[in-house]
Scaffold this motif. Structure first.
Motif, short mmCIF file in Angstrom:
data_model
loop_
_atom_site.label_atom_id
_atom_site.label_comp_id
_atom_site.label_asym_id
_atom_site.label_seq_id
_atom_site.Cartn_x
_atom_site.Cartn_y
_atom_site.Cartn_z
N TYR A 101 7.74 101.40 89.37
CA TYR A 101 7.50 101.06 90.78
C TYR A 101 6.28 100.15 90.94
CZ TYR A 101 4.15 104.90 90.15
OH TYR A 101 3.14 105.73 89.68
N PRO A 102 6.17 99.43 92.07
CA PRO A 102 5.06 98.50 92.29
C PRO A 102 3.77 99.22 92.69
CG PRO A 102 6.99 97.91 93.63
CD PRO A 102 7.19 99.29 93.13
N VAL A 103 2.66 98.68 92.22
CA VAL A 103 1.33 99.14 92.65
C VAL A 103 0.45 97.91 92.88
CG1 VAL A 103 1.47 101.32 91.37
CG2 VAL A 103 0.41 99.32 90.29
N ALA A 104 -0.67 98.12 93.55
CA ALA A 104 -1.69 97.08 93.67
C ALA A 104 -3.02 97.71 93.27
CB ALA A 104 -1.76 96.54 95.10
N THR A 105 -3.67 97.11 92.28
CA THR A 105 -4.90 97.68 91.75
C THR A 105 -6.10 96.82 92.16
OG1 THR A 105 -4.61 96.50 89.65
CG2 THR A 105 -3.64 98.70 89.83
N GLY A 106 -7.24 97.08 91.55
CA GLY A 106 -8.48 96.45 91.96
C GLY A 106 -8.58 94.97 91.64
N THR A 107 -9.34 94.28 92.46
CA THR A 107 -9.59 92.85 92.26
C THR A 107 -10.60 92.65 91.14
OG1 THR A 107 -11.39 92.83 93.88
CG2 THR A 107 -9.16 92.42 94.71
N SER A 108 -10.86 91.40 90.81
CA SER A 108 -11.83 91.10 89.74
C SER A 108 -13.24 91.55 90.13
CB SER A 108 -11.82 89.61 89.42
OG SER A 108 -12.12 88.84 90.58
N SER A 109 -13.55 91.55 91.42
CA SER A 109 -14.88 91.99 91.86
C SER A 109 -14.96 93.50 92.03
CB SER A 109 -15.26 91.30 93.18
OG SER A 109 -14.30 91.56 94.18
N HIS A 110 -13.82 94.17 92.13
CA HIS A 110 -13.75 95.63 92.22
C HIS A 110 -12.65 96.12 91.29
CE1 HIS A 110 -15.57 94.49 96.13
NE2 HIS A 110 -16.26 95.61 95.98
N PRO A 111 -12.82 95.98 89.99
CA PRO A 111 -11.73 96.27 89.05
C PRO A 111 -11.40 97.75 88.94
CG PRO A 111 -13.76 95.81 87.86
CD PRO A 111 -14.04 95.52 89.30
N THR A 112 -10.13 98.02 88.69
CA THR A 112 -9.70 99.38 88.36
C THR A 112 -10.02 99.63 86.89
OG1 THR A 112 -7.90 99.25 89.97
CG2 THR A 112 -7.72 100.93 88.25
N PRO A 113 -10.74 100.68 86.58
CA PRO A 113 -11.11 100.91 85.18
C PRO A 113 -9.93 101.36 84.33
CG PRO A 113 -11.82 102.76 86.53
CD PRO A 113 -11.29 101.72 87.48
N THR A 114 -9.87 100.88 83.12
CA THR A 114 -8.85 101.34 82.18
C THR A 114 -9.30 102.65 81.56
OG1 THR A 114 -9.83 100.05 80.38
CG2 THR A 114 -8.08 98.99 81.66
N GLY A 115 -8.35 103.36 80.93
CA GLY A 115 -8.71 104.60 80.25
C GLY A 115 -7.72 105.71 80.56
N ASN A 116 -8.03 106.89 80.06
CA ASN A 116 -7.19 108.07 80.24
C ASN A 116 -7.87 109.04 81.20
OD1 ASN A 116 -5.14 107.26 78.32
ND2 ASN A 116 -6.62 107.72 76.71
N TYR A 117 -7.12 109.47 82.20
CA TYR A 117 -7.68 110.32 83.25
C TYR A 117 -6.74 111.49 83.53
CZ TYR A 117 -10.36 106.04 84.02
OH TYR A 117 -11.17 104.94 83.84
N ARG A 118 -7.20 112.38 84.38
CA ARG A 118 -6.37 113.43 84.93
C ARG A 118 -6.60 113.50 86.43
NH1 ARG A 118 -3.80 116.93 81.37
NH2 ARG A 118 -4.44 116.71 79.18
N ILE A 119 -5.56 113.82 87.17
CA ILE A 119 -5.73 114.00 88.61
C ILE A 119 -6.63 115.21 88.83
CG2 ILE A 119 -4.55 114.58 90.77
CD1 ILE A 119 -2.11 113.09 89.70
#
Length: 217
Positions: A101-119
């Protein structure tokens, strides 16, 4: 003395040589435009391969579901993968794909961090951003539509209204999470993962506090 022989070319041959060496000549108004081949999807309709071979994928609004896998996916066996490059989310059941499905993530000035997370937190409704939103004056007029409460001053008698974030699924305690929001087909958020309105309730319902979320580029 060396003899050099000269050959005379007919006028027609000279004209041909000139027109064939970079001179496009006079356009023919009766010449038809070149025919461009239509996009042909070589895969069987309904398959994931067919879905991915659609024109515009991954930056379109298409949603693909494996209904059989999705039906047996629940909060105890699900995980999510977010692809920042493709701007797509993938609801997984083990190694099986349940939904793309489609998503929209952070811009270059507010990037979404990569990595492994849990809710770490889920709030279905009533959640709004304490950082980003709108500022109104005392008369209710909009002062700033993309306000940062840490930097932008609220006029006397005015108020700050945080951006609504329904179906909130927090990933970090410094404000990164998944939620319903506007999903243009490019990075557009302040770091959160905006989830397409047609699927966000499904994603929310198939996850729980503790569900694994991997963010890759």
């Amino acid at each position: 003395m060396k003899l050099v022989t000269h050959y005379a070319l007919p006028a027609l041959a000279i004209t041909f040589l000139l027109s064939s060496c970079g001179d496009p000549g006079t356009p023919n108004p009766n010449q038809a435009a070149p025919i461009r081949a239509a996009h042909v999807n070589p895969y069987e309709p309904g398959t994931y391969a067919h879905f991915k071979a659609q024109k515009g994928y991954p930056r379109n609004y298409g949603v693909w579901k494996n209904e059989a896998v999705l039906a047996r996916t629940n909060a105890s066996n699900s995980s999510i993968r977010i692809d920042l490059s493709d701007q797509r989310g993938y609801l997984m059941n083990g190694s099986e794909l349940a939904m793309d499905y489609p998503v929209a993530t952070g811009t270059s000035s507010h990037p979404t961090p990569t990595g492994n997370y849990r809710i770490v937190e889920k709030i279905a409704s009533g959640k709004s951003s304490s950082t980003y939103g709108k500022i109104y004056n005392a008369s209710g007029g909009l002062v700033k539509s993309d306000a940062d409460s840490r930097k932008d001053k609220v006029p006397e008698g005015g108020k700050y209204v945080g951006a609504p974030m329904p179906y909130w699924m927090r990933l970090t305690w410094d404000g990164i999470g998944m939620h319903k929001g506007n999903v243009p087909r490019y990075p557009a958020s302040h770091g959160c993962i905006r989830t397409y309105y047609k699927v966000v309730s499904t994603v929310y319902g198939k996850t729980r506090v503790g569900t694994r979320v991997s963010i890759v580029r």
